[in-house]
Write a protein that holds these residues in place. Structure first.
Motif, PDB file in Angstrom:
ATOM      1  N   LYS A 100     -18.219  11.759  24.287  1.00  0.00           N
ATOM      2  CA  LYS A 100     -18.835  10.875  23.297  1.00  0.00           C
ATOM      3  C   LYS A 100     -18.707   9.417  23.756  1.00  0.00           C
ATOM      4  CE  LYS A 100     -20.060  13.805  20.021  1.00  0.00           C
ATOM      5  NZ  LYS A 100     -21.459  13.944  19.549  1.00  0.00           N
ATOM      6  N   ILE A 101     -19.698   8.596  23.426  1.00  0.00           N
ATOM      7  CA  ILE A 101     -19.727   7.185  23.813  1.00  0.00           C
ATOM      8  C   ILE A 101     -19.265   6.308  22.658  1.00  0.00           C
ATOM      9  CG2 ILE A 101     -21.241   5.290  24.562  1.00  0.00           C
ATOM     10  CD1 ILE A 101     -20.807   7.402  26.666  1.00  0.00           C
ATOM     11  N   ALA A 119     -26.439   9.203  31.524  1.00  0.00           N
ATOM     12  CA  ALA A 119     -27.226  10.292  32.105  1.00  0.00           C
ATOM     13  C   ALA A 119     -28.196   9.752  33.152  1.00  0.00           C
ATOM     14  CB  ALA A 119     -27.987  11.025  31.002  1.00  0.00           C
ATOM     15  N   PHE A 120     -28.853   8.637  32.849  1.00  0.00           N
ATOM     16  CA  PHE A 120     -29.805   8.045  33.790  1.00  0.00           C
ATOM     17  C   PHE A 120     -29.115   7.662  35.098  1.00  0.00           C
ATOM     18  CE2 PHE A 120     -31.280   3.987  35.554  1.00  0.00           C
ATOM     19  CZ  PHE A 120     -32.532   4.379  36.027  1.00  0.00           C
ATOM     20  N   THR A 121     -27.950   7.041  35.010  1.00  0.00           N
ATOM     21  CA  THR A 121     -27.237   6.593  36.211  1.00  0.00           C
ATOM     22  C   THR A 121     -26.924   7.770  37.125  1.00  0.00           C
ATOM     23  OG1 THR A 121     -26.232   4.783  34.947  1.00  0.00           O
ATOM     24  CG2 THR A 121     -25.233   5.333  37.068  1.00  0.00           C
ATOM     25  N   LEU A 122     -26.353   8.817  36.565  1.00  0.00           N
ATOM     26  CA  LEU A 122     -25.961   9.964  37.389  1.00  0.00           C
ATOM     27  C   LEU A 122     -27.162  10.775  37.853  1.00  0.00           C
ATOM     28  CD1 LEU A 122     -22.754  10.958  35.436  1.00  0.00           C
ATOM     29  CD2 LEU A 122     -22.857  10.336  37.853  1.00  0.00           C
ATOM     30  N   ASN A 123     -28.152  10.945  37.007  1.00  0.00           N
ATOM     31  CA  ASN A 123     -29.334  11.702  37.414  1.00  0.00           C
ATOM     32  C   ASN A 123     -30.118  10.975  38.502  1.00  0.00           C
ATOM     33  OD1 ASN A 123     -28.909  13.924  35.728  1.00  0.00           O
ATOM     34  ND2 ASN A 123     -29.934  12.935  33.999  1.00  0.00           N
ATOM     35  N   THR A 124     -30.114   9.647  38.463  1.00  0.00           N
ATOM     36  CA  THR A 124     -30.759   8.879  39.532  1.00  0.00           C
ATOM     37  C   THR A 124     -30.038   9.106  40.851  1.00  0.00           C
ATOM     38  OG1 THR A 124     -31.571   7.183  38.008  1.00  0.00           O
ATOM     39  CG2 THR A 124     -31.376   6.566  40.335  1.00  0.00           C
ATOM     40  N   ALA A 149     -28.380  13.848  27.713  1.00  0.00           N
ATOM     41  CA  ALA A 149     -28.015  12.968  26.604  1.00  0.00           C
ATOM     42  C   ALA A 149     -28.773  13.444  25.369  1.00  0.00           C
ATOM     43  CB  ALA A 149     -28.352  11.522  26.932  1.00  0.00           C
ATOM     44  N   PRO A 150     -28.277  14.468  24.667  1.00  0.00           N
ATOM     45  CA  PRO A 150     -29.002  15.005  23.513  1.00  0.00           C
ATOM     46  C   PRO A 150     -29.137  14.017  22.360  1.00  0.00           C
ATOM     47  CG  PRO A 150     -26.810  15.961  23.694  1.00  0.00           C
ATOM     48  CD  PRO A 150     -27.048  15.201  24.954  1.00  0.00           C
ATOM     49  N   ASP A 151     -28.239  13.022  22.302  1.00  0.00           N
ATOM     50  CA  ASP A 151     -28.373  11.941  21.329  1.00  0.00           C
ATOM     51  C   ASP A 151     -27.729  10.696  21.915  1.00  0.00           C
ATOM     52  OD1 ASP A 151     -25.484  11.856  20.594  1.00  0.00           O
ATOM     53  OD2 ASP A 151     -25.900  13.813  19.680  1.00  0.00           O
ATOM     54  N   VAL A 155     -22.876  12.737  25.822  1.00  0.00           N
ATOM     55  CA  VAL A 155     -23.203  12.988  27.221  1.00  0.00           C
ATOM     56  C   VAL A 155     -22.729  14.394  27.562  1.00  0.00           C
ATOM     57  CG1 VAL A 155     -22.940  12.228  29.611  1.00  0.00           C
ATOM     58  CG2 VAL A 155     -22.821  10.549  27.749  1.00  0.00           C
ATOM     59  N   VAL A 156     -23.611  15.184  28.163  1.00  0.00           N
ATOM     60  CA  VAL A 156     -23.258  16.542  28.565  1.00  0.00           C
ATOM     61  C   VAL A 156     -23.379  16.640  30.084  1.00  0.00           C
ATOM     62  CG1 VAL A 156     -23.746  18.995  28.354  1.00  0.00           C
ATOM     63  CG2 VAL A 156     -24.101  17.476  26.391  1.00  0.00           C
ATOM     64  N   PHE A 157     -22.259  16.933  30.739  1.00  0.00           N
ATOM     65  CA  PHE A 157     -22.235  17.091  32.192  1.00  0.00           C
ATOM     66  C   PHE A 157     -22.429  18.568  32.511  1.00  0.00           C
ATOM     67  CE2 PHE A 157     -19.610  13.488  31.059  1.00  0.00           C
ATOM     68  CZ  PHE A 157     -20.116  12.493  31.878  1.00  0.00           C
TER      69      PHE A 157
END
Length: 643
Positions: A100-101, A119-124, A149-151, A155-157
């Motif tokens: 959770k953030i 999510a964007f940082t890691l997926n990039t 990032a469902p909401d 964050v779901v790894f």
């Protein structure tokens, strides 16, 4: 305070110009930091693909990470995260963990930091196949498959292979976060070459993988070249301006989330933080009893100015003149330089235990460096104790392990030691020469004059000999040993000169090439054009670096294995170190790796100095006694006060 564990001379006039342009800010409220190399000219993505000390020192105060570590004890602790990650859970063939953030963290453009940014940082990073530097730890595609990032707060790894401590808690969860709103459209420009390209399925042939990785590499170069002017930040400081070769200026972030947070560490290991009318968090026990550290988060200065100096002597003179308040250097100061200013009434001298070591490394892609026997002979000829005790007069200590002795949980004392007798006594010069000759001769080497070098007992020197001849019958070509200059680091320069002398005496032709820091790093890390080099490394508390430094997957440009060492048994152990999930499971693996590397010697550990540091007494830090010193914390800019 939570943090990440990431030759031009600045003339006084340039520094004064920087300070005079502070928009009414008093010089007294400017934290003036000296650094010894120009930070890399690159964006968030490229800088973390190399992650050298100077980049981290300047970048870290501007960044925010998902997790960090506590003061002094270096325990894993949430930063942008609101709490610890959920346990890894099997989900079909995958493994997942949720974080959770925190609410209320904002980018400097006023937008909230959300799970989508993480999510964007890691997926990039996964999309572009980023490797080397921090990306090899944060976004290892051998484990991490995607991040969801469902909401806004979750964050779901998703891991395709269950990761261990090294790749989950001490890897991906340490990610430094980038703003999706700013970077997403720019990233799409760089990703044009990846359109329609999917990651090959497991088991795809080598040609398919090579073609895919070539496309990724070409796209990554475009990603690294993207402009980052006006990039939103969420750290304690925001980029202000720079004068290349002279200074970098950062301005305090008035909206920094952790400003005003009370941080407390307790003697029993417990930890707490609390923000008035905000939030509270505790970990590692119930806060009670004596406090080991307690302070409030800043920043308390209006600006931090990083002034660039060409060498240590110039920087120390700047300290004495009052032009800078503290000097950052990953290895601290040589003891002689630190002692030379200890009587200055305006300066304070510190010494802390080091988290670093200096080492000699071989390019194992080339002959004869690819031969373990040659490397063992070189290691045998190096008399660390003579250099540290006699030549350097005790300012350094010999090391034989890549795990600092102070890191007792992971240090293995009974490793193979080249140049040391079974009883632990260092060999004499004669014994070293004889042992090196024995190793080389057994491996098929000879000497051009037909006679191996031998000890001249009358003169106490090595008798002249011919040039070493390889087992293939070829005379050894001249080798180059890359080293930093005396002005930058006299200790490493001294080691380089003496090592070259000992090797030349044994018939191994070597010359020393002294370079500036950036030039040396470029030759070694980016170009990988070298025979041997001497550099230093900082290391973390969890020894995952034992796998990273020599794993064949890191033998790429920008990777952590520039010498190209490749050993299937090592890679297997290295991979196990990334999947083990407890100390009891990880310790035997780390021990085996240490033995293997001490035997194969792709790198030779040389010496350490402890960390000597000097700072102006007008500075007030919340603490100064810490493993690795202020250098490991990049000078604590977000909490330092100027009295």
């Amino acid at each position: 305070m939570m943090r990440r564990l990431l030759s031009n001379i600045a003339i006084p006039a340039a520094l004064l110009l920087a300070l005079s342009a502070c928009g009414g800010t008093s010089v007294r409220n400017v934290y003036r930091v000296g650094i010894l190399a120009q930070p890399t000219s690159g964006n968030f993505w490229g800088i973390n693909a190399i992650a050298n000390y100077w980049d981290l020192a300047v970048q870290s105060p501007m960044r925010i990470s998902l997790f960090g570590v506590t003061d002094q004890r270096f325990q894993l602790i949430p930063q942008a995260a609101a709490d610890f990650a959920s346990p890894l859970t099997a989900a079909g063939e995958d493994w997942t963990s949720t974080v959770k953030i925190k609410k209320g963290i904002r980018w400097s453009d006023g937008t909230p930091l959300t799970a989508a940014d993480v999510a964007f940082t890691l997926n990039t990073a996964l999309r572009f196949g980023l490797a080397g530097g921090n990306w090899s730890v944060w976004a290892d595609a051998n484990y991490l498959r995607e991040v969801k990032a469902p909401d806004e707060e979750t964050v779901v790894f998703v891991y395709s292979v269950k990761p261990g401590m090294a790749r989950h808690e001490w890897g991906t969860l340490q990610i430094s976060i980038a703003s999706e709103r700013y970077w997403a459209p720019l990233v799409e420009q760089a990703a044009a070459g990846l359109a329609g390209v999917a990651r090959p399925a497991a088991g795809a042939d080598d040609a398919t993988w090579e073609a895919y990785q070539a496309r990724q590499s070409a796209a990554a170069e475009k990603l690294f070249a993207l402009a980052d002017k006006g990039e939103p930040l969420a750290g304690a400081f925001l980029f202000s301006r720079e004068e290349p070769g002279s200074f970098v200026e950062e301005t305090a972030n008035k909206d920094y989330f952790f400003s005003g947070v009370a941080f407390t560490g307790y003697a029993d290991g417990a930890y707490s933080e609390a923000k008035p009318k905000g939030y509270s968090f505790t970990a590692y026990g119930t806060p009670a009893g004596g406090k080991s550290v307690a302070y409030t988060g800043g920043p308390f200065v209006a600006k931090t100015v990083y002034s660039i100096y060409g060498d240590l002597n110039a920087a120390v003179l700047a300290l004495q003149a009052g032009d800078i308040d503290v000097l950052l250097n990953p290895q601290g100061l040589p003891r002689g330089l630190a002692e030379s200013v200890q009587n200055d009434p305006n300066l304070a001298v510190l010494k802390n235990e080091s988290v670093a070591f200096r080492f000699l490394a071989f390019n194992t892609r080339r002959d004869p460096m690819q031969d373990a026997a040659f490397r063992q002979a070189v290691a045998t000829l190096i008399n660390r104790e003579f250099l540290t005790d006699t030549i350097l007069q005790g300012v350094a200590s010999p090391v034989y392990s890549f795990v600092p002795a102070a890191n007792a949980d992971w240090y293995k004392p009974d490793l193979p030691r080249w140049g040391v007798l079974p009883d632990g006594t260092p060999m004499s010069s004669e014994e070293r020469l004889n042992k090196a000759v024995e190793i080389l001769a057994a491996a098929g080497y000879s000497w051009s004059d037909g006679n191996p070098p031998h000890w001249d007992a009358v003169n106490g020197t090595v008798a002249a000999t011919g040039t070493l001849v390889t087992p293939a019958g070829e005379e050894m070509p001249p080798l180059e040993l890359l080293s930093l200059s005396y002005g930058y680091d006299p200790l490493r320069a001294t080691f380089a000169i003496w090592i070259a002398q000992w090797l030349n005496e044994a018939g191994i032709p070597v010359r020393v090439q002294q370079l500036g820091f950036n030039a040396l790093v470029s030759r070694v890390i980016q170009e990988q054009d070298f025979d041997m080099f001497i550099l230093g490394n900082q290391v973390g508390l969890f020894p995952s670096y034992l796998g990273d430094f020599w794993n064949s997957r890191e033998a790429v440009k920008g990777g952590r294995n520039p010498g190209g060492y490749s050993n299937r048994s090592f890679d297997q152990l290295s991979d196990q170190l990334l999947t083990c999930s407890s100390y009891a499971e990880c310790k035997p693996i780390a021990d085996q790796i240490q033995v293997l590397i001490a035997t194969a010697v792709p790198w030779i550990p040389l010496f350490d100095t402890g960390i000597y540091e000097v700072y102006n007494k007008k500075l007030a830090f919340p603490y100064t006694d810490t493993f690795g010193g202020l250098q490991y914390l990049y000078g604590l800019p977000s909490v330092v006060k100027i009295q």
